[in-house]
Design an enzyme around this catalytic site. Structure first.
Site, short mmCIF file in Angstrom:
data_model
loop_
_atom_site.label_atom_id
_atom_site.label_comp_id
_atom_site.label_asym_id
_atom_site.label_seq_id
_atom_site.Cartn_x
_atom_site.Cartn_y
_atom_site.Cartn_z
N SER A 143 -4.28 -0.24 6.44
CA SER A 143 -4.97 1.05 6.50
C SER A 143 -5.46 1.23 7.93
O SER A 143 -5.56 0.25 8.68
CB SER A 143 -6.17 1.01 5.53
OG SER A 143 -7.06 2.07 5.78
N TYR A 156 -14.15 -3.07 2.32
CA TYR A 156 -12.75 -2.63 2.39
C TYR A 156 -12.17 -2.92 3.78
O TYR A 156 -11.08 -3.48 3.91
CB TYR A 156 -12.68 -1.14 2.05
CG TYR A 156 -11.30 -0.55 2.04
CD1 TYR A 156 -10.36 -0.93 1.09
CD2 TYR A 156 -10.93 0.41 2.99
CE1 TYR A 156 -9.09 -0.36 1.09
CE2 TYR A 156 -9.68 0.97 2.99
CZ TYR A 156 -8.75 0.59 2.04
OH TYR A 156 -7.49 1.14 2.03
N1 LIG Z 1 -5.44 6.46 -0.61
C1 LIG Z 1 -5.70 6.34 0.68
O1 LIG Z 1 -6.31 7.23 1.31
C2 LIG Z 1 -5.24 5.12 1.44
C3 LIG Z 1 -5.29 5.13 2.86
C4 LIG Z 1 -4.87 4.01 3.56
C5 LIG Z 1 -4.39 2.89 2.88
N2 LIG Z 1 -4.35 2.91 1.50
C6 LIG Z 1 -3.86 1.71 0.84
O2 LIG Z 1 -2.76 2.06 0.01
C7 LIG Z 1 -2.71 1.20 -1.13
C8 LIG Z 1 -2.66 2.02 -2.40
O3 LIG Z 1 -3.76 2.90 -2.43
P1 LIG Z 1 -3.90 4.06 -3.51
O4 LIG Z 1 -4.66 5.17 -2.88
O5 LIG Z 1 -2.57 4.35 -4.13
O6 LIG Z 1 -4.86 3.34 -4.56
P2 LIG Z 1 -5.05 3.57 -6.15
O7 LIG Z 1 -4.53 4.91 -6.56
O8 LIG Z 1 -6.44 3.21 -6.47
O9 LIG Z 1 -4.07 2.46 -6.75
C9 LIG Z 1 -4.38 1.11 -6.56
C10 LIG Z 1 -3.29 0.28 -7.22
O10 LIG Z 1 -3.65 -1.09 -7.10
C11 LIG Z 1 -3.70 -1.68 -8.39
N3 LIG Z 1 -4.74 -2.69 -8.45
C12 LIG Z 1 -6.06 -2.57 -8.16
N4 LIG Z 1 -6.71 -3.71 -8.42
C13 LIG Z 1 -5.77 -4.58 -8.87
C14 LIG Z 1 -5.82 -5.94 -9.31
N5 LIG Z 1 -6.95 -6.64 -9.36
N6 LIG Z 1 -4.66 -6.51 -9.72
C15 LIG Z 1 -3.50 -5.82 -9.70
N7 LIG Z 1 -3.40 -4.56 -9.29
C16 LIG Z 1 -4.52 -3.94 -8.88
C17 LIG Z 1 -3.96 -0.53 -9.36
O11 LIG Z 1 -3.42 -0.79 -10.63
P3 LIG Z 1 -4.24 -1.26 -11.93
O12 LIG Z 1 -5.57 -0.58 -11.89
O13 LIG Z 1 -3.35 -0.86 -13.04
O14 LIG Z 1 -4.35 -2.75 -11.79
C18 LIG Z 1 -3.17 0.59 -8.70
O15 LIG Z 1 -1.82 0.52 -9.07
C19 LIG Z 1 -3.94 0.28 -1.02
O16 LIG Z 1 -3.59 -0.93 -0.39
C20 LIG Z 1 -4.87 1.08 -0.10
O17 LIG Z 1 -5.78 0.24 0.58
C21 LIG Z 1 -4.78 3.99 0.78
#
Ligand SMILES: NC(=O)c1ccc[n+]([C@@H]2O[C@H](COP(=O)([O-])OP(=O)(O)OC[C@H]3O[C@@H](n4cnc5c(N)ncnc54)[C@H](OP(=O)(O)O)[C@@H]3O)[C@@H](O)[C@H]2O)c1
Length: 240
Positions: A143, A156
């Site tokens: 990120s 985070y």
């Molecule tokens: N959204 C943003 O603005 C943004 C920006 C920069 C980087 N990112 C990065 O992109 C990635 C995805 O983000 P997102 O926005 O798509 O997040 P999200 O919608 O909250 O999805 C998170 C995913 O991680 C899984 N997860 C969470 N805790 C877990 C655990 N203990 N074991 C296994 N799986 C787990 C969740 O599935 P379950 O709940 O089913 O386990 C879900 O599939 C992350 O690494 C985040 O840091 C996001």
């Protein structure tokens, strides 16, 4: 450039929703069979159905990234089910904020355990297999919070800064064995799922990145010939 992954296999964590779901579908559209990991088995099965409708194989591996046993089983299970593993996308992460003065240590620990420890252990499960085959791509979903830290986001940001260091060390360890490590650092991503994506503005003031933009960046890094390494992709909204 030919953006194909025909005949390749991938494991995507956090594939049950958000960015991970779109990455898994994008890799499948490019020709890969995909193993899907997260805790919500029902959501993973729905994503698996979408991938099977594209004509690719999908394997569901319910996984808790905060559990050592579960993470190791995920890595070994994906290799066994798919026959081999070309691509690992370490995408799963959890969020939780608060000023340091008020931060619940359990919240801090959960983020380090899930976003950093879990990734390290999954790499331990998968790297020997890739090194033995002399090829493989490991994508670390970092990120812009891995490059700088904002007030209230220490847990985070600490996990993502740690991920940057983990990826850098790992790359130096495995590059000579034909394995690539790619850091992907997006800024804010709009992960809304809408039935009509065209209803959302495509560009202009206040428009954030979309999951598809991140997934295309991942595909680009994976589809390049094995001789070429994209070390880091910083992805920003143009005019957020
Ligand atoms: N959204 C943003 O603005 C943004 C920006 C920069 C980087 N990112 C990065 O992109 C990635 C995805 O983000 P997102 O926005 O798509 O997040 P999200 O919608 O909250 O999805 C998170 C995913 O991680 C899984 N997860 C969470 N805790 C877990 C655990 N203990 N074991 C296994 N799986 C787990 C969740 O599935 P379950 O709940 O089913 O386990 C879900 O599939 C992350 O690494 C985040 O840091 C996001």
């Amino acid at each position: 450039m030919d953006w194909t992954l025909e005949g390749q296999t991938a494991l995507v964590t956090g594939a049950s929703r958000g960015i991970g779901r779109v990455i898994a579908i994008t890799l499948a559209r490019a020709g890969a069979d995909v193993a899907l990991a997260a805790r919500s088995e029902g959501n993973l099965r729905a994503v698996a159905s979408e991938i099977e409708a594209i004509g690719r194989r999908a394997v569901v591996i319910p996984t808790d990234m905060s559990s050592r046993a579960s993470v190791t089983a995920c890595g070994h299970g994906a290799i066994e089910a798919l026959g081999n593993l070309d691509i690992l996308v370490n995408n799963a992460a959890t969020f939780g904020g608060g000023a340091v003065a008020d931060l619940d240590p359990d919240v801090f620990e959960r983020q380090l355990r899930t976003n950093l420890m879990g990734v390290m252990q999954l790499c331990q499960a998968v790297v020997p297999h890739m090194a033995e085959r002399g090829s493989g791509t490991i994508v670390m979903m970092s990120s812009t919070s891995g490059l700088r830290a904002d007030p209230g986001g220490s847990a985070y940001a600490a996990s993502k800064h740690g991920l940057q260091a983990l990826g850098e060390s790992l790359l130096r360890e495995v590059r000579g064995q034909g394995v690539r490590v790619v850091m992907v650092c997006p800024s804010t991503v709009d992960t809304r799922t809408v039935s009509d994506p065209d209803s959302l503005p495509r560009s202009g003031r206040g428009v954030h990145l979309r999951a598809e933009d991140v997934a295309d960046a991942v595909l680009f890094a994976c589809a390049l010939p094995g001789r070429a390494l994209v070390r880091q992709i910083e992805l920003w909204g143009t005019n957020p």
